[in-house]
Design an enzyme around this catalytic site. Structure first.
Site, mmCIF file in Angstrom:
data_model
loop_
_atom_site.group_PDB
_atom_site.id
_atom_site.type_symbol
_atom_site.label_atom_id
_atom_site.label_comp_id
_atom_site.label_asym_id
_atom_site.label_seq_id
_atom_site.Cartn_x
_atom_site.Cartn_y
_atom_site.Cartn_z
ATOM 1 N N ASP A 75 -65.607 -28.776 -94.623
ATOM 2 C CA ASP A 75 -65.753 -29.068 -93.194
ATOM 3 C C ASP A 75 -64.591 -28.513 -92.378
ATOM 4 O O ASP A 75 -64.729 -28.253 -91.194
ATOM 5 C CB ASP A 75 -65.899 -30.573 -92.979
ATOM 6 C CG ASP A 75 -67.252 -31.030 -93.484
ATOM 7 O OD1 ASP A 75 -67.376 -31.259 -94.699
ATOM 8 O OD2 ASP A 75 -68.193 -31.075 -92.676
ATOM 9 N N ARG A 78 -68.777 -35.303 -83.499
ATOM 10 C CA ARG A 78 -68.154 -35.562 -84.810
ATOM 11 C C ARG A 78 -66.801 -34.856 -84.839
ATOM 12 O O ARG A 78 -66.686 -33.736 -84.330
ATOM 13 C CB ARG A 78 -69.031 -35.067 -85.974
ATOM 14 C CG ARG A 78 -70.351 -35.832 -86.107
ATOM 15 C CD ARG A 78 -71.087 -35.486 -87.385
ATOM 16 N NE ARG A 78 -70.528 -36.146 -88.551
ATOM 17 C CZ ARG A 78 -70.932 -35.911 -89.797
ATOM 18 N NH1 ARG A 78 -71.860 -35.006 -90.041
ATOM 19 N NH2 ARG A 78 -70.408 -36.571 -90.808
ATOM 20 N N ARG A 117 -76.828 -32.183 -89.897
ATOM 21 C CA ARG A 117 -75.496 -32.413 -90.457
ATOM 22 C C ARG A 117 -75.143 -31.220 -91.319
ATOM 23 O O ARG A 117 -75.964 -30.335 -91.558
ATOM 24 C CB ARG A 117 -75.370 -33.756 -91.209
ATOM 25 C CG ARG A 117 -76.543 -34.300 -91.938
ATOM 26 C CD ARG A 117 -76.971 -33.592 -93.182
ATOM 27 N NE ARG A 117 -75.871 -33.220 -94.041
ATOM 28 C CZ ARG A 117 -75.892 -32.236 -94.906
ATOM 29 N NH1 ARG A 117 -76.983 -31.480 -95.027
ATOM 30 N NH2 ARG A 117 -74.860 -31.955 -95.659
ATOM 31 N N GLY A 118 -73.891 -31.205 -91.785
ATOM 32 C CA GLY A 118 -73.386 -30.022 -92.486
ATOM 33 C C GLY A 118 -72.628 -29.182 -91.465
ATOM 34 O O GLY A 118 -73.136 -28.910 -90.370
ATOM 35 N N ASN A 124 -63.589 -32.122 -97.062
ATOM 36 C CA ASN A 124 -65.022 -32.077 -97.398
ATOM 37 C C ASN A 124 -65.486 -33.510 -97.631
ATOM 38 O O ASN A 124 -64.686 -34.458 -97.542
ATOM 39 C CB ASN A 124 -65.256 -31.179 -98.630
ATOM 40 C CG ASN A 124 -66.740 -30.904 -98.846
ATOM 41 O OD1 ASN A 124 -67.439 -30.510 -97.910
ATOM 42 N ND2 ASN A 124 -67.237 -31.131 -100.044
ATOM 43 N N LYS A 125 -66.750 -33.655 -97.933
ATOM 44 C CA LYS A 125 -67.365 -34.973 -98.080
ATOM 45 C C LYS A 125 -66.559 -35.893 -98.992
ATOM 46 O O LYS A 125 -66.063 -35.461 -100.048
ATOM 47 C CB LYS A 125 -68.790 -34.768 -98.620
ATOM 48 C CG LYS A 125 -69.600 -36.021 -98.878
ATOM 49 C CD LYS A 125 -69.706 -36.924 -97.673
ATOM 50 C CE LYS A 125 -70.225 -36.242 -96.426
ATOM 51 N NZ LYS A 125 -70.082 -37.068 -95.204
ATOM 52 N N GLN A 171 -76.616 -37.548 -99.425
ATOM 53 C CA GLN A 171 -76.964 -36.133 -99.178
ATOM 54 C C GLN A 171 -77.309 -35.414 -100.477
ATOM 55 O O GLN A 171 -78.141 -34.503 -100.487
ATOM 56 C CB GLN A 171 -75.792 -35.404 -98.496
ATOM 57 C CG GLN A 171 -75.536 -35.803 -97.057
ATOM 58 C CD GLN A 171 -74.496 -36.875 -96.943
ATOM 59 O OE1 GLN A 171 -74.357 -37.726 -97.819
ATOM 60 N NE2 GLN A 171 -73.747 -36.884 -95.859
#
Ligand code: MRU
Length: 347
Positions: A240, A98, A55-56, A250-251, A199
Site C-alpha cells: 500500500d 483512506r 479496495r486494493g 501492506n495488509k 480478502q
C-alpha cells in the site's frame, strides 16, 4: 515469456467506466454475489472507498481518478472560481477516504495537475484512462519480472488480495503468481484468509479458482507453521506504500509472515507499481496506518461474536522493514535487498 500468455488469467474487473458512467463491483459481497453499483458522483466514490466496495491500493487510485472525471463533467458550466473550489473540495474528500495506500494520493495529485492545466472534461477523462491503462501495463511487466525469481517446483504463499480486483487488472503479487503458474513453476499456491475482512478467503481464492490455479486456503495464524514445514519458497505480497528506504506497508499480517519467512529460510517478495512508492516517506515510521471500526473484529457478518464489553484494536495494515524483504518488484525493475540507496533506481 510473452505477456499474451497472461491474458487468459486476466478476466475480472473491479470497476467499469463507460458511456453509462462509473460502476464498481461490490467487493463486500463477493464471491457469494456479484453486483455492480453505479456511482452518482465523487462523494459516492469516496464513500465506496471507505466502505471497501472498491479496495486494493491501485484500484482505489483508479476509482478516485474516474470520480474526478464525474466532478469535472458536473461542474464544467460553472464560473471559474466556483469550479476551482468544487474540484479541490471533491479531491480533498476523496483523499480522506483512506489514509495508508499512497496510490490514492498519487492518482488525485495527478488528476489535480491535469485539471489545473486545462479543466476540459475530455482531457481529465483521458488522464484517468491513462492512469488505468498504465497500471494494467505495469502489472503485466511486474508479473514477468517477478516470475523470473521463482524456480521450478516452488510453493508460494500470498496474503490479502492483490489480483485483478485490487488493480486495473491481472494484479501485482497475484500477477507474479499467475505468470509463474503459466510457466509451470508452481507446486502449490497458499492464500491466507486475511482476517478480519477475508480478502484472501473471499477474493484471492475466487480469482485463482476461476483461473484453474489450484489454491489452498490457510488461516492467518497457520502461516508460520506452513513456513516451518518448508512447503513455501516464496511469500509474495503487494503493498500500500513503500518508503524511500524500502520499508513497506501492506495488509495486517504481512509483517508476521515476513518474520516467519526469514526465520524458516523462505524468501519474501513485494510486488507493486511505482505509484505505490512514496519517496516523501523516509521510512515506515512516517506511514499513517489505518485503524478501522473494532466491530470488524467483534462481529462476524453483523452478528456479535466477541464477549460483550471487550475492547478491540483493529489496525488494518502493518509495516515490514526493508531488512526482511528480499526483493521489491516494480514495472521499472526489481530492487534486491532494498535499502535507501538501492531504492534510488526507482526515483
Ligand atoms: O484493505 P485493502 O483490502 O484495501 O488492503 C489491500 C492490501 O493490503 C493489498 O495487499 C495492497 O493494496 C496491494 S493490492 C495490489
Amino acid at each position: 515469456m510473452s505477456s499474451e500468455l497472461l491474458k487468459p488469467f486476466d478476466r475480472v474487473r473491479a470497476l467499469r467506466f463507460d458511456q453509462n458512467g462509473l460502476a464498481l463491483l461490490d467487493q463486500r459481497i463477493l464471491p457469494q454475489s456479484s453486483q455492480w453499483l453505479p456511482m452518482a458522483d465523487a462523494d459516492a466514490v469516496a464513500d465506496a472507498i471507505r466502505a471497501l466496495i472498491v479496495r486494493g491500493a491501485p484500484a482505489i487510485g483508479i476509482a478516485a481518478a474516474y470520480a474526478l472525471v464525474l466532478t469535472a463533467r458536473a461542474i464544467a458550466a460553472r464560473p471559474d472560481a466556483e469550479r476551482r473550489a468544487e474540484f479541490a473540495a471533491a479531491a480533498a474528500r476523496l483523499r480522506e477516504a483512506r489514509p495508508t495506500a499512497v496510490n490514492l494520493m498519487w492518482a488525485i495529485d495527478r488528476m489535480l495537475g491535469r485539471w489545473g492545466s486545462n479543466p476540459d472534461p475530455a482531457l481529465v477523462q483521458a488522464e484517468a484512462e491513462a492512469i488505468d491503462a498504465e497500471d494494467l501495463a505495469a502489472n503485466y511487466r511486474m508479473a514477468m519480472t517477478g516470475a523470473e525469481f521463482i524456480v521450478q517446483g516452488s510453493g508460494v504463499l500470498t496474503h490479502c488480495n492483490t489480483g485483478s480486483l485490487a488493480t486495473a487488472g491481472l494484479g501485482t503479487a497475484l500477477g507474479v503468481i499467475r505468470a509463474a503458474f503459466a510457466q509451470g513453476k508452481l507446486s502449490q499456491v497458499y492464500a491466507g484468509e486475511t482476517r478480519p475482512w477475508l480478502q484472501g478467503a473471499r477474493l484471492t481464492v475466487w480469482e485463482l479458482l476461476q483461473d484453474q490455479i489450484p489454491a489452498c486456503l490457510i488461516g492467518d495464524s497457520a502461516g508460520a507453521w506452513l513456513l516451518a514445514q518448508g512447503k513455501v519458497q516464496w511469500v509474495i505480497v503487494g503493498a500500500d506504500r513503500i518508503c524511500a528506504n524500502g520499508d513497506t506497508a501492506n495488509k495486517i499480517g504481512t509483517l508476521s509472515l515476513a518474520v516467519a519467512a526469514r526465520h524458516f529460510g523462505a524468501r519474501f517478495m513485494v510486488v507493486a507499481p511505482t505509484s505505490t512508492v512514496d519517496f516523501g516517506s523516509a521510512d515506515g515510521s512516517a506511514i499513517h496506518i489505518e485503524e478501522r471500526d473494532p466491530r470488524e473484529l467483534t462481529e462476524y457478518a453483523g452478528v456479535r461474536v466477541a464477549a460483550p464489553g471487550v475492547a478491540a484494536w483493529n489496525p488494518v495494515f502493518d509495516v515490514t522493514p526493508a531488512s526482511l524483504i528480499d526483493v521489491i518488484v516494480t514495472e521499472r525493475g526489481a530492487v534486491e535487498r532494498p535499502d535507501a540507496e538501492r531504492m534510488q533506481v526507482l526515483w
